[in-house]
Design an enzyme around this catalytic site. Structure first.
Site, mmCIF file in Angstrom:
data_model
loop_
_atom_site.group_PDB
_atom_site.id
_atom_site.type_symbol
_atom_site.label_atom_id
_atom_site.label_comp_id
_atom_site.label_asym_id
_atom_site.label_seq_id
_atom_site.Cartn_x
_atom_site.Cartn_y
_atom_site.Cartn_z
ATOM 1 N N GLY A 47 45.684 30.809 44.983
ATOM 2 C CA GLY A 47 46.303 31.725 45.776
ATOM 3 C C GLY A 47 45.943 33.175 45.593
ATOM 4 O O GLY A 47 45.745 33.236 44.564
ATOM 5 N N GLN A 52 45.744 42.087 45.931
ATOM 6 C CA GLN A 52 45.014 41.862 44.768
ATOM 7 C C GLN A 52 43.566 41.941 44.857
ATOM 8 O O GLN A 52 42.598 42.093 43.930
ATOM 9 C CB GLN A 52 45.031 40.102 44.413
ATOM 10 C CG GLN A 52 46.332 40.030 43.637
ATOM 11 C CD GLN A 52 46.375 38.560 43.405
ATOM 12 O OE1 GLN A 52 46.873 37.736 44.341
ATOM 13 N NE2 GLN A 52 46.283 38.384 42.004
ATOM 14 N N CYS A 92 47.967 34.323 37.100
ATOM 15 C CA CYS A 92 47.664 35.300 38.088
ATOM 16 C C CYS A 92 46.437 35.698 37.714
ATOM 17 O O CYS A 92 46.004 36.214 36.676
ATOM 18 C CB CYS A 92 48.816 36.398 37.924
ATOM 19 S SG CYS A 92 48.548 37.526 39.356
ATOM 20 N N LEU A 93 45.585 35.562 39.143
ATOM 21 C CA LEU A 93 44.118 36.311 38.861
ATOM 22 C C LEU A 93 44.116 37.565 38.746
ATOM 23 O O LEU A 93 42.913 37.905 38.114
ATOM 24 C CB LEU A 93 43.441 35.835 40.249
ATOM 25 C CG LEU A 93 43.250 34.318 40.623
ATOM 26 C CD1 LEU A 93 42.611 34.228 41.872
ATOM 27 C CD2 LEU A 93 42.750 33.584 39.449
ATOM 28 N N HIS A 134 55.235 33.511 44.431
ATOM 29 C CA HIS A 134 54.379 34.262 43.542
ATOM 30 C C HIS A 134 53.632 35.211 44.462
ATOM 31 O O HIS A 134 53.372 36.425 44.257
ATOM 32 C CB HIS A 134 53.412 33.486 42.697
ATOM 33 C CG HIS A 134 52.330 34.173 42.217
ATOM 34 N ND1 HIS A 134 52.434 34.108 40.600
ATOM 35 C CD2 HIS A 134 51.272 34.839 42.168
ATOM 36 C CE1 HIS A 134 51.588 34.812 39.831
ATOM 37 N NE2 HIS A 134 50.927 35.190 41.249
ATOM 38 N N GLU A 135 52.932 34.889 45.688
ATOM 39 C CA GLU A 135 52.162 35.770 46.270
ATOM 40 C C GLU A 135 53.081 36.814 47.383
ATOM 41 O O GLU A 135 52.542 37.763 47.668
ATOM 42 C CB GLU A 135 51.275 34.813 47.380
ATOM 43 C CG GLU A 135 50.531 33.756 46.682
ATOM 44 C CD GLU A 135 49.535 34.269 45.555
ATOM 45 O OE1 GLU A 135 49.260 35.465 45.649
ATOM 46 O OE2 GLU A 135 49.083 33.458 44.691
ATOM 47 N N HIS A 138 53.650 39.534 45.062
ATOM 48 C CA HIS A 138 52.303 40.345 45.413
ATOM 49 C C HIS A 138 52.538 41.455 46.414
ATOM 50 O O HIS A 138 52.260 42.861 46.092
ATOM 51 C CB HIS A 138 51.230 39.691 45.461
ATOM 52 C CG HIS A 138 50.613 39.288 44.049
ATOM 53 N ND1 HIS A 138 50.241 40.049 42.921
ATOM 54 C CD2 HIS A 138 50.362 37.990 43.503
ATOM 55 C CE1 HIS A 138 49.904 39.362 41.921
ATOM 56 N NE2 HIS A 138 49.781 38.220 42.391
#
Ligand code: CO
Length: 176
Positions: A47, A52, A92-93, A134-135, A138
């Site tokens: 995701g 991000q 997380c990226l 999670h997204e 963000h």
């Protein structure tokens, strides 16, 4: 216009901003989400949220299956009817190599818009529900660093310091 976007890393302040709702559903959203899918796949993520890549709008992309037909874009998501709870490790990226256990609702419903502005309503359990949460975090400027307990903070102290140093080197004139 979106070709140069890259995944930004903590502690970039753009990750901490609350993103704004999308009000115009034009071709730009498709171009942006295509670029985000490319970056997500390159980084082997499941995701990726628009903040991000430094774009503070309420949009995220995900693919929970790894198959091309698993691509999903959600715009202006709202999570409701959360129930149950489930703890599992998340990464997380924007926080590479950091993995921490996070307690999430096990099941919930999401209403959102698709790329054309049409409404979506879906219910999910487990992994997919976890990615949604999670997204959506963000989009509210909430990161795994905000969900770390004292043990995780200690465990990843060195790694976080490295990320801070990387950011300072890459952004020498910006305020931190
Ligand atoms: Co993330």
């Amino acid at each position: 216009m979106y070709d140069e976007l890259q995944i930004i890393k903590w502690p970039d302040p753009r990750l901490k901003k609350a993103s704004v709702a999308v009000t115009t559903f034009d071709d730009n959203l498709k171009t942006l989400s295509d670029r985000m899918f490319t970056l997500m796949r390159e980084a082997k993520g499941v995701g990726l949220a628009a903040p991000q890549v430094g774009v503070n709008i309420r949009l995220f992309v995900m693919n929970a299956t790894g198959q091309p037909e698993g691509d999903r874009v959600y715009i202006n998501p709202v999570l409701t009817e959360g129930s149950g709870s489930d703890e599992d490790e998340e990464g997380c990226l924007s926080l590479p190599t950091i993995y921490i256990p996070v307690l999430r609702d096990e099941t919930l419903t999401m209403t959102a818009k698709d790329l054309t502005g049409q409404p979506i309503a879906e219910t999910a359990t487990g992994f997919v529900a976890r990615v949604w949460q999670h997204e959506t975090d963000h989009l509210n400027g909430v990161l795994l660093t905000d969900r770390m307990g004292p043990v995780a903070k200690m465990t990843f102290r060195k790694k976080l310091k490295e990320l801070e140093e990387d950011y300072a080197i890459a952004n020498p004139k910006k305020k931190r």
